[in-house]
Design an enzyme around this catalytic site. Structure first.
Site, PDB file in Angstrom:
ATOM      1  N   ARG A  51       0.851  -0.909  -0.073  1.00 54.95           N
ATOM      2  CA  ARG A  51      -0.098   0.069   0.096  1.00 54.95           C
ATOM      3  C   ARG A  51       0.964   1.169   0.069  1.00 54.95           C
ATOM      4  NH1 ARG A  51       2.299   1.719   3.715  1.00 54.95           N
ATOM      5  NH2 ARG A  51       0.789   3.518   3.836  1.00 54.95           N
ATOM      6  N   GLY A  52       0.216   2.291   0.042  1.00 53.26           N
ATOM      7  CA  GLY A  52       1.013   3.628  -0.084  1.00 53.26           C
ATOM      8  C   GLY A  52       1.414   3.942  -1.799  1.00 53.26           C
ATOM      9  N   ALA A  53       0.986   5.283  -2.143  1.00 56.34           N
ATOM     10  CA  ALA A  53       0.541   5.610  -3.420  1.00 56.34           C
ATOM     11  C   ALA A  53       1.990   4.977  -4.494  1.00 56.34           C
ATOM     12  CB  ALA A  53       0.626   6.978  -3.664  1.00 56.34           C
ATOM     13  N   ARG A  88      -7.351  -0.320  -7.215  1.00 57.68           N
ATOM     14  CA  ARG A  88      -7.655   0.577  -6.007  1.00 57.68           C
ATOM     15  C   ARG A  88      -7.862   2.030  -6.671  1.00 57.68           C
ATOM     16  NH1 ARG A  88      -4.130   1.151  -0.609  1.00 57.68           N
ATOM     17  NH2 ARG A  88      -6.194   2.055   0.026  1.00 57.68           N
ATOM     18  N   GLN A 199      -2.028   2.387   9.839  1.00 59.52           N
ATOM     19  CA  GLN A 199      -0.844   2.557   9.125  1.00 59.52           C
ATOM     20  C   GLN A 199       0.083   3.252  10.056  1.00 59.52           C
ATOM     21  OE1 GLN A 199      -3.890   3.083   7.813  1.00 59.52           O
ATOM     22  NE2 GLN A 199      -3.795   2.668   5.514  1.00 59.52           N
ATOM     23  N   ASP A 240      -1.811  11.064  -1.812  1.00 51.73           N
ATOM     24  CA  ASP A 240      -2.228  10.118  -3.114  1.00 51.73           C
ATOM     25  C   ASP A 240      -2.543  10.493  -4.249  1.00 51.73           C
ATOM     26  OD1 ASP A 240      -2.754   8.631  -0.177  1.00 51.73           O
ATOM     27  OD2 ASP A 240      -2.573   6.821  -1.602  1.00 51.73           O
ATOM     28  N   ASN A 250      -5.317  12.823   0.587  1.00 48.11           N
ATOM     29  CA  ASN A 250      -4.488  11.722   1.668  1.00 48.11           C
ATOM     30  C   ASN A 250      -5.344  10.915   2.550  1.00 48.11           C
ATOM     31  OD1 ASN A 250      -1.740  10.806   2.230  1.00 48.11           O
ATOM     32  ND2 ASN A 250      -1.876  12.150   4.088  1.00 48.11           N
ATOM     33  N   LYS A 251      -4.770  10.023   3.172  1.00 48.17           N
ATOM     34  CA  LYS A 251      -5.371   9.428   4.116  1.00 48.17           C
ATOM     35  C   LYS A 251      -6.482  10.093   4.960  1.00 48.17           C
ATOM     36  CE  LYS A 251      -5.108   5.858   4.344  1.00 48.17           C
ATOM     37  NZ  LYS A 251      -6.205   4.870   3.669  1.00 48.17           N
TER      38      LYS A 251
END
Ligand code: MRU
Length: 356
Positions: A51-53, A88, A199, A240, A250-251
């Site tokens: 995960r993570g862009a 995603r 996370q 992201d 973002n998150k």
């Protein structure tokens, strides 16, 4: 960066398969997993083993390599590219990496396609490492200025994991922190827990611990009071998808941190490689916001006394929940964008000044 004193990257290619660190098991278990097919890559992205862009972009690019290995055929490659892009929705790096690979592979003959695909993934991965390193060097100047003024430990708040585990190496938000630490500047990181997948608690704190950087996990709601009390010198988060006007997606929860930071005059920086810039979307409402399974809210995971991972339900079974995974912070709340090319204002003028 290091795990148990050994340097790792988050993804690499070995013996015709892709190796990843299974991030759903961290920090409790360190498991290196093999991705052997394009389906394995799609599954790893969907289930957030990676995960993570930037990392999902790289995983998708490797997914195309696996697709060629399993069946060297154009229609299979096209189908794989579509399925990877759909795995995603929010992080633009996924589409960016797949489009870049497909452009490179267009018109290439069957004998050369695997070699060229491997060369292009290598270029994407090495570029990400060098971009993240430069983000660190550019952000280091901001931390150094704060340290020189304060003559004491610089307290930095971060949200989610925009660390090396979200990229290939260094991270985006964490890269300036790692560089500051390596230069002997005293830093302490407030790590937002980042419900529901944690996370921050599971990954950011873990990777900072492994690098010997002082950090404290806080609930997602604690940032406000810490800022009011003067216990946060700056915030650095990742993104992201960054719009050309400087809005950053973002998150979930990033927006609330930015509001708090604005109200308390705490500088709020967003660190990003240019691969997260979406030059097409002009309005934040057009960003596809991922909505994930409500089980991520109703259940929590941890380890029992035997160090076995267990999942328990924490809500009434009948209760409904909504699990939006991202939010958008308007540019007006962002002090600056830290990129591989330098730091700029969060605006079209700022971004175009760096990326013509
Ligand atoms: O849902 P995730 O864990 O993929 O979300 C990650 C983030 O929101 C990061 O902050 C973002 O990808 C930037 S990564 C350098």
């Amino acid at each position: 960066m290091q795990i148990n004193g050994k340097a790792y990257r988050t993804i690499w290619f070995e013996n015709n398969s892709v190796k990843i660190i299974d991030q759903t098991k961290l920090p409790h278990q360190f498991i290196i997993k093999d991705l052997k097919t394009v389906k394995d890559s799609i599954n790893a992205i969907k289930t957030m083993e990676v995960r993570g862009a930037p990392l999902i972009g790289a995983t998708a690019a490797y997914g195309l390599v696996l697709s060629i290995i399993e069946k060297n055929d154009l229609s299979h490659l096209k189908k794989s590219s579509e399925e990877l892009i759909a795995s995603r929705p929010t992080a633009i790096n996924l589409k960016w990496a797949v489009d870049r690979m497909m452009k490179k592979l267009s018109g290439v003959n069957d004998n050369d396609i695997l070699r060229i695909a491997l060369e292009e993934v290598k270029a994407i991965v090495e570029e990400d490492v060098s971009f993240c390193k430069n983000i660190g060097l550019n952000g280091l100047k901001i931390i150094k200025d704060l340290a020189d003024k304060k003559k004491d430990t610089v307290n930095i708040l971060t949200h989610c994991n925009a660390g090396w585990l979200a990229t290939i190496d260094w991270g985006t938000a964490t890269s300036p922190i790692y560089h500051a630490h390596q230069k002997g500047i005293k830093v302490h990181v407030w790590v937002d827990e980042t419900r529901p997948r944690n996370q921050g608690a599971n990954l950011t704190s873990y990777e900072l611990n492994e690098e010997g950087i002082s950090n404290t996990i806080i609930t997602d709601n604690a940032g406000g009071i810490l800022m009011q009390r003067g216990q946060v010198d700056m915030c650095i988060v990742g993104t992201d998808r960054t719009l050309s006007n400087g809005d950053v997606c973002n998150k979930i929860g990033t927006y609330l941190k930015a509001l708090s930071a604005k109200d308390n005059n705490v500088p709020f920086y967003v660190a990003l490689p240019s691969s997260t810039i979406d030059w097409n979307i002009k309005d934040l409402k057009q960003i596809p916001i991922e909505e994930r399974n409500s089980e991520e809210l109703s259940h929590v995971e941890g380890v029992d006394e035997n160090n076995e991972i267990k999942k328990v339900r924490i809500y009434p079974q009948k209760s409904k929940s909504l699990n939006l995974a991202f939010d958008v912070t308007p540019a007006k709340l962002v002090t600056g964008l830290i990129t591989e090319k330098g730091v700029c204002e969060a605006s079209e003028k700022g971004l175009k000044g760096l990326f013509k």
